[in-house]
Design a protein around this motif. Structure first.
Motif, short mmCIF file in Angstrom:
data_model
loop_
_atom_site.label_atom_id
_atom_site.label_comp_id
_atom_site.label_asym_id
_atom_site.label_seq_id
_atom_site.Cartn_x
_atom_site.Cartn_y
_atom_site.Cartn_z
N UNK A 160 23.74 70.76 59.06
CA UNK A 160 22.96 70.11 60.10
C UNK A 160 22.22 68.89 59.56
N UNK A 161 21.67 68.11 60.47
CA UNK A 161 20.98 66.87 60.09
C UNK A 161 19.76 67.13 59.21
N UNK A 162 19.03 68.21 59.47
CA UNK A 162 17.84 68.51 58.67
C UNK A 162 18.21 68.81 57.22
N UNK A 163 19.24 69.60 57.03
CA UNK A 163 19.69 69.93 55.67
C UNK A 163 20.13 68.66 54.95
N UNK A 164 20.88 67.81 55.65
CA UNK A 164 21.34 66.55 55.04
C UNK A 164 20.16 65.68 54.62
N UNK A 165 19.16 65.60 55.47
CA UNK A 165 17.99 64.75 55.18
C UNK A 165 17.17 65.31 54.03
N UNK A 166 16.96 66.62 54.00
CA UNK A 166 16.12 67.22 52.97
C UNK A 166 16.77 67.20 51.59
N UNK A 167 18.11 67.28 51.55
CA UNK A 167 18.78 67.32 50.25
C UNK A 167 19.21 65.94 49.75
N UNK A 168 19.58 65.05 50.67
CA UNK A 168 20.12 63.76 50.22
C UNK A 168 19.42 62.54 50.84
N UNK A 169 18.44 62.75 51.67
CA UNK A 169 17.74 61.61 52.27
C UNK A 169 18.68 60.79 53.14
N UNK A 170 18.77 59.51 52.89
CA UNK A 170 19.60 58.61 53.69
C UNK A 170 21.04 58.51 53.18
N UNK A 171 21.35 59.20 52.10
CA UNK A 171 22.71 59.15 51.55
C UNK A 171 23.68 59.95 52.39
N UNK A 172 24.95 59.57 52.36
CA UNK A 172 26.00 60.30 53.07
C UNK A 172 26.35 61.56 52.26
N UNK A 173 26.15 62.76 52.84
CA UNK A 173 26.40 63.99 52.08
C UNK A 173 27.87 64.40 52.03
N UNK A 185 29.47 74.78 46.98
CA UNK A 185 30.28 74.48 48.17
C UNK A 185 30.38 72.96 48.30
N UNK A 186 31.48 72.52 48.88
CA UNK A 186 31.66 71.09 49.16
C UNK A 186 31.30 70.80 50.61
N UNK A 187 30.52 69.78 50.85
CA UNK A 187 30.15 69.37 52.20
C UNK A 187 31.29 68.53 52.78
N UNK A 188 31.87 69.00 53.90
CA UNK A 188 32.98 68.27 54.51
C UNK A 188 32.58 67.62 55.84
N UNK A 189 31.39 67.97 56.37
CA UNK A 189 30.99 67.39 57.65
C UNK A 189 29.50 67.58 57.92
N UNK A 190 28.99 66.76 58.82
CA UNK A 190 27.59 66.84 59.26
C UNK A 190 27.58 66.91 60.78
N UNK A 191 26.80 67.85 61.31
CA UNK A 191 26.72 68.04 62.76
C UNK A 191 25.85 66.99 63.43
N UNK A 192 26.14 66.73 64.71
CA UNK A 192 25.25 65.91 65.54
C UNK A 192 23.94 66.66 65.72
N UNK A 193 22.85 65.92 65.82
CA UNK A 193 21.53 66.53 65.96
C UNK A 193 21.38 67.20 67.32
N UNK A 194 20.74 68.40 67.31
CA UNK A 194 20.43 69.10 68.56
C UNK A 194 18.94 69.25 68.76
N UNK A 195 18.14 68.90 67.76
CA UNK A 195 16.69 68.94 67.92
C UNK A 195 16.11 70.33 67.83
N UNK A 196 14.88 70.45 68.32
CA UNK A 196 14.14 71.71 68.23
C UNK A 196 14.27 72.48 69.52
N UNK A 197 14.44 73.81 69.40
CA UNK A 197 14.51 74.64 70.59
C UNK A 197 13.11 74.89 71.13
#
Length: 411
Positions: A160-173, A185-197
């Protein structure tokens, strides 16, 4: 008297006593503002719940285990704590139930993630590729792992977008490696943001991996053998949702060899029925809130009646003088009724303004939808005018019934 003259006299009486007029309208101001704010809160809650349930996926049925049981069949855990669902159940639903668009078994866990010197604790879900279809998710960058990778239990993940931001910041994961606990594990994709429930959960704080890989390497002992914690079943359309739920229930009873009359060891939840029940409950709660707030309007009406009665007493000599120079009883009645309605209507306008501002302020403070109903303005003004008319009727009648001679004698 001419209606314009009556309006002029009523306005003059209100302006002549600004403090009393303001205090007279205060109850209506508070009442209208409270009704608008409470209604906005209720409608905002309804929108929040609707968006949250819709975020789980449309035309969706959630199959979960029943409560765990101990010896003698006694319930020992909460609903969903059992381990009655398996991969075979998901395969049977996919192959034997008609009008099914996707079937996605899921196992869940929580784990520490580390990558390139950063770490983050996140929700881990082991899923099949059909999970994206079932939950209406889309890939922002990269791709979803395929069926072959899922069958082989390959160590690939979509984050998800939060994991990508917390681990790599603005870099492409995509293409980078992340350790889930100690497993790379190898990251093969990043999900579209769904926000907070609406329950405060960050829906972007998630890592999706192949079901078998997560179950065997991450979740471990908490998921025995081929058991799963949830099976998402997506119907092809809303019209077939109830039928798919019924067929799924009947099939699982056969799969689990549950005899007629015995309780199911699983639960099926139709998202459409959950949404309808939630909306009905919130609508009832909204009406209750508005009704409680409307009590203050009645209190404001009583206040208007009391102040107008005092005004009649104070202006008795004025009333007698006006009658002596030719004013009719109907003129006196209409003038005092206009004063009452004007005070109440002015309070309604101010209350509506404060209510709208209050609803917007609460929405901003609590990240809540500012749902102001379109009928709030007409209803608030109409009801406040009605309050002025009803509660001003008796003081107006009292003023019109005064005897001119006795009124002129009054000091």
């Amino acid at each position: 008297m001419h209606p314009i003259e009556l309006l002029r006299f009523a306005a003059g009486a209100i302006v002549a006593h600004p403090m009393r007029s303001a205090l007279t309208s205060l109850g209506v101001v508070i009442g209208v503002a409270a009704v608008v704010v409470m209604t906005s809160i209720g409608l905002g809650a309804q929108q929040r719940v609707t968006s949250t349930i819709a975020g789980l996926g449309s035309d969706l049925i959630i199959v979960s285990p029943g409560a765990s049981r101990g010896g003698g069949g006694f319930v020992q855990g909460a609903a969903g704590s059992g381990q009655s669902l398996t991969d075979a159940d998901a395969e049977a639903i996919a192959s034997q139930v008609e009008n099914v668009a996707a079937v996605a078994p899921v196992v869940r866990g929580q784990a520490q993630l580390t990558a390139d010197g950063a770490n983050w604790n996140s929700r881990i879900e082991g899923v099949s590729p059909d999970y994206l279809i079932a939950r209406d998710l889309t890939i922002a960058t990269g791709r979803m792992f395929d069926d072959r990778e899922a069958r082989q239990g390959r160590k690939v993940v979509v984050i998800g977008q939060t994991v990508a931001r917390e681990l790599w910041g603005d870099l492409d994961p995509v293409g980078r490696r992340v350790r889930v606990r100690s497993v790379p594990f190898e990251v093969v994709g990043v999900l579209e943001s769904k926000g907070q429930s609406s329950f405060g959960q960050d829906q972007d704080d998630v890592l999706l991996g192949p079901l078998e890989a997560v179950r065997s390497r991450i979740v471990g002992r908490r998921a025995r053998g081929d058991t799963v914690q949830t099976i998402y079943v997506k119907a092809v359309d809303a019209d077939s949702l109830d039928r798919v739920q019924e067929d799924t229930t009947n099939l699982l009873r056969e799969q689990h060899r549950i005899r007629a009359g015995d309780d199911d060891d699983f639960q099926t939840q139709n998202m459409a029925s959950i949404l309808a029940a939630s909306q009905a409950a919130i609508a009832t709660f909204t009406v209750l809130l508005a009704a409680v707030a409307a009590v203050s309007l009645l209190v404001g009406g009583v206040g208007i009646m009391n102040i107008m009665l005092v005004a009649v007493t104070e202006r008795t000599r004025e009333i007698g003088l006006r009658m002596a120079v030719g004013a009719k009883r109907s003129d006196i009645l209409i003038q005092f009724a206009l004063e009452s309605i004007t005070l109440s209507l002015a309070g309604g306008l101010l209350g509506l303004l404060l209510g709208v501002l209050g609803a917007i302020g609460i929405a901003k403070l609590g990240s809540w939808p500012a749902a102001i109903p379109p009928w709030a303005g007409p209803v608030a003004l109409g009801f406040s005018s009605l309050v002025g008319l009803v509660f001003g009727a008796y003081p107006s009648w009292r003023a019109a019934r005064l005897d001119p001679i006795e009124a002129l004698r009054r000091e």
